[in-house]
Design a protein around this motif. Structure first.
Motif, PDB file in Angstrom:
ATOM      1  N   ARG A  15      36.388  45.038  51.378  1.00  0.00           N
ATOM      2  CA  ARG A  15      35.487  43.894  51.448  1.00  0.00           C
ATOM      3  C   ARG A  15      34.261  44.146  50.580  1.00  0.00           C
ATOM      4  O   ARG A  15      33.715  45.245  50.583  1.00  0.00           O
ATOM      5  CB  ARG A  15      35.081  43.629  52.882  1.00  0.00           C
ATOM      6  CG  ARG A  15      36.304  43.313  53.735  1.00  0.00           C
ATOM      7  CD  ARG A  15      35.964  42.809  55.086  1.00  0.00           C
ATOM      8  NE  ARG A  15      34.943  41.792  55.085  1.00  0.00           N
ATOM      9  CZ  ARG A  15      35.166  40.499  55.295  1.00  0.00           C
ATOM     10  NH1 ARG A  15      36.378  40.086  55.511  1.00  0.00           N
ATOM     11  NH2 ARG A  15      34.163  39.644  55.314  1.00  0.00           N
ATOM     12  N   ILE A  16      33.860  43.124  49.853  1.00  0.00           N
ATOM     13  CA  ILE A  16      32.675  43.181  49.018  1.00  0.00           C
ATOM     14  C   ILE A  16      31.580  42.377  49.698  1.00  0.00           C
ATOM     15  O   ILE A  16      31.778  41.210  50.030  1.00  0.00           O
ATOM     16  CB  ILE A  16      32.968  42.634  47.608  1.00  0.00           C
ATOM     17  CG1 ILE A  16      33.891  43.588  46.867  1.00  0.00           C
ATOM     18  CG2 ILE A  16      31.686  42.417  46.832  1.00  0.00           C
ATOM     19  CD1 ILE A  16      34.264  43.163  45.482  1.00  0.00           C
ATOM     20  N   LYS A  17      30.437  43.012  49.928  1.00  0.00           N
ATOM     21  CA  LYS A  17      29.297  42.345  50.551  1.00  0.00           C
ATOM     22  C   LYS A  17      28.243  42.109  49.473  1.00  0.00           C
ATOM     23  O   LYS A  17      27.702  43.056  48.901  1.00  0.00           O
ATOM     24  CB  LYS A  17      28.712  43.199  51.666  1.00  0.00           C
ATOM     25  CG  LYS A  17      27.518  42.566  52.334  1.00  0.00           C
ATOM     26  CD  LYS A  17      26.947  43.453  53.398  1.00  0.00           C
ATOM     27  CE  LYS A  17      25.708  42.807  53.985  1.00  0.00           C
ATOM     28  NZ  LYS A  17      25.030  43.691  54.912  1.00  0.00           N
ATOM     29  N   THR A  18      27.952  40.843  49.200  1.00  0.00           N
ATOM     30  CA  THR A  18      26.956  40.489  48.191  1.00  0.00           C
ATOM     31  C   THR A  18      25.564  40.716  48.759  1.00  0.00           C
ATOM     32  O   THR A  18      25.229  40.201  49.817  1.00  0.00           O
ATOM     33  CB  THR A  18      27.123  39.027  47.760  1.00  0.00           C
ATOM     34  OG1 THR A  18      28.460  38.825  47.316  1.00  0.00           O
ATOM     35  CG2 THR A  18      26.171  38.695  46.631  1.00  0.00           C
ATOM     36  N   ILE A  19      24.760  41.478  48.052  1.00  0.00           N
ATOM     37  CA  ILE A  19      23.405  41.786  48.487  1.00  0.00           C
ATOM     38  C   ILE A  19      22.400  40.868  47.790  1.00  0.00           C
ATOM     39  O   ILE A  19      21.476  40.369  48.405  1.00  0.00           O
ATOM     40  CB  ILE A  19      23.077  43.265  48.212  1.00  0.00           C
ATOM     41  CG1 ILE A  19      24.005  44.132  49.043  1.00  0.00           C
ATOM     42  CG2 ILE A  19      21.613  43.573  48.494  1.00  0.00           C
ATOM     43  CD1 ILE A  19      23.947  45.584  48.699  1.00  0.00           C
ATOM     44  N   PHE A  81      26.185  44.115  44.752  1.00  0.00           N
ATOM     45  CA  PHE A  81      27.060  44.114  45.907  1.00  0.00           C
ATOM     46  C   PHE A  81      27.349  45.531  46.361  1.00  0.00           C
ATOM     47  O   PHE A  81      27.115  46.494  45.634  1.00  0.00           O
ATOM     48  CB  PHE A  81      28.365  43.355  45.634  1.00  0.00           C
ATOM     49  CG  PHE A  81      29.216  43.954  44.537  1.00  0.00           C
ATOM     50  CD1 PHE A  81      30.221  44.861  44.843  1.00  0.00           C
ATOM     51  CD2 PHE A  81      29.028  43.617  43.224  1.00  0.00           C
ATOM     52  CE1 PHE A  81      31.012  45.404  43.856  1.00  0.00           C
ATOM     53  CE2 PHE A  81      29.806  44.150  42.211  1.00  0.00           C
ATOM     54  CZ  PHE A  81      30.801  45.055  42.542  1.00  0.00           C
ATOM     55  N   SER A  82      27.825  45.643  47.588  1.00  0.00           N
ATOM     56  CA  SER A  82      28.276  46.934  48.113  1.00  0.00           C
ATOM     57  C   SER A  82      29.720  46.777  48.576  1.00  0.00           C
ATOM     58  O   SER A  82      30.212  45.667  48.754  1.00  0.00           O
ATOM     59  CB  SER A  82      27.393  47.398  49.270  1.00  0.00           C
ATOM     60  OG  SER A  82      27.503  46.509  50.350  1.00  0.00           O
ATOM     61  N   ARG A  84      32.572  47.661  51.442  1.00  0.00           N
ATOM     62  CA  ARG A  84      32.773  48.079  52.823  1.00  0.00           C
ATOM     63  C   ARG A  84      34.216  48.410  53.060  1.00  0.00           C
ATOM     64  O   ARG A  84      35.090  47.931  52.436  1.00  0.00           O
ATOM     65  CB  ARG A  84      32.386  46.974  53.795  1.00  0.00           C
ATOM     66  CG  ARG A  84      30.929  46.656  53.747  1.00  0.00           C
ATOM     67  CD  ARG A  84      30.519  45.802  54.886  1.00  0.00           C
ATOM     68  NE  ARG A  84      30.830  44.412  54.573  1.00  0.00           N
ATOM     69  CZ  ARG A  84      30.841  43.445  55.464  1.00  0.00           C
ATOM     70  NH1 ARG A  84      30.613  43.699  56.715  1.00  0.00           N
ATOM     71  NH2 ARG A  84      31.082  42.208  55.138  1.00  0.00           N
TER      72      ARG A  84
END
Length: 84
Positions: A15-19, A81-82, A84
């Motif tokens: 999963r890519i979490k947009t920061i 992005f980070s 997860r």
């Protein structure tokens, strides 16, 4: 990019979490494919993606030829992005 090793074999479940910034679903798919192949710069359709990594955070620069303005003008946006 040592952290891309976790993509091999299960890139779709990561999963890519947009920061910061905005990423469309199509852009996320392209980024996942690039990371799974350990590619830092690629052209997908009319967009050019450049990925950099620093301290576990990734930054992507997306460039696209903008035909609505002046011919040859390049529109660019950046997102952080980070994984997860």
């Amino acid at each position: 990019m040592d952290s891309t090793a976790k993509f091999n074999g299960h890139a779709k479940s990561v999963r890519i979490k947009t920061i910061e910034g905005h990423l469309t679903v199509t852009e996320i798919r392209a980024i996942k494919a690039m990371l799974s192949e350990q590619v830092l710069r690629a052209k997908v359709s009319r967009k050019t993606y450049s990925i950099t990594e620093k301290n576990g955070l990734y930054s992507v620069l997306i460039q696209e030829a903008d035909k609505s303005l002046v011919y040859g003008k390049i529109a660019a946006h950046r997102a952080t992005f980070s994984i997860r």
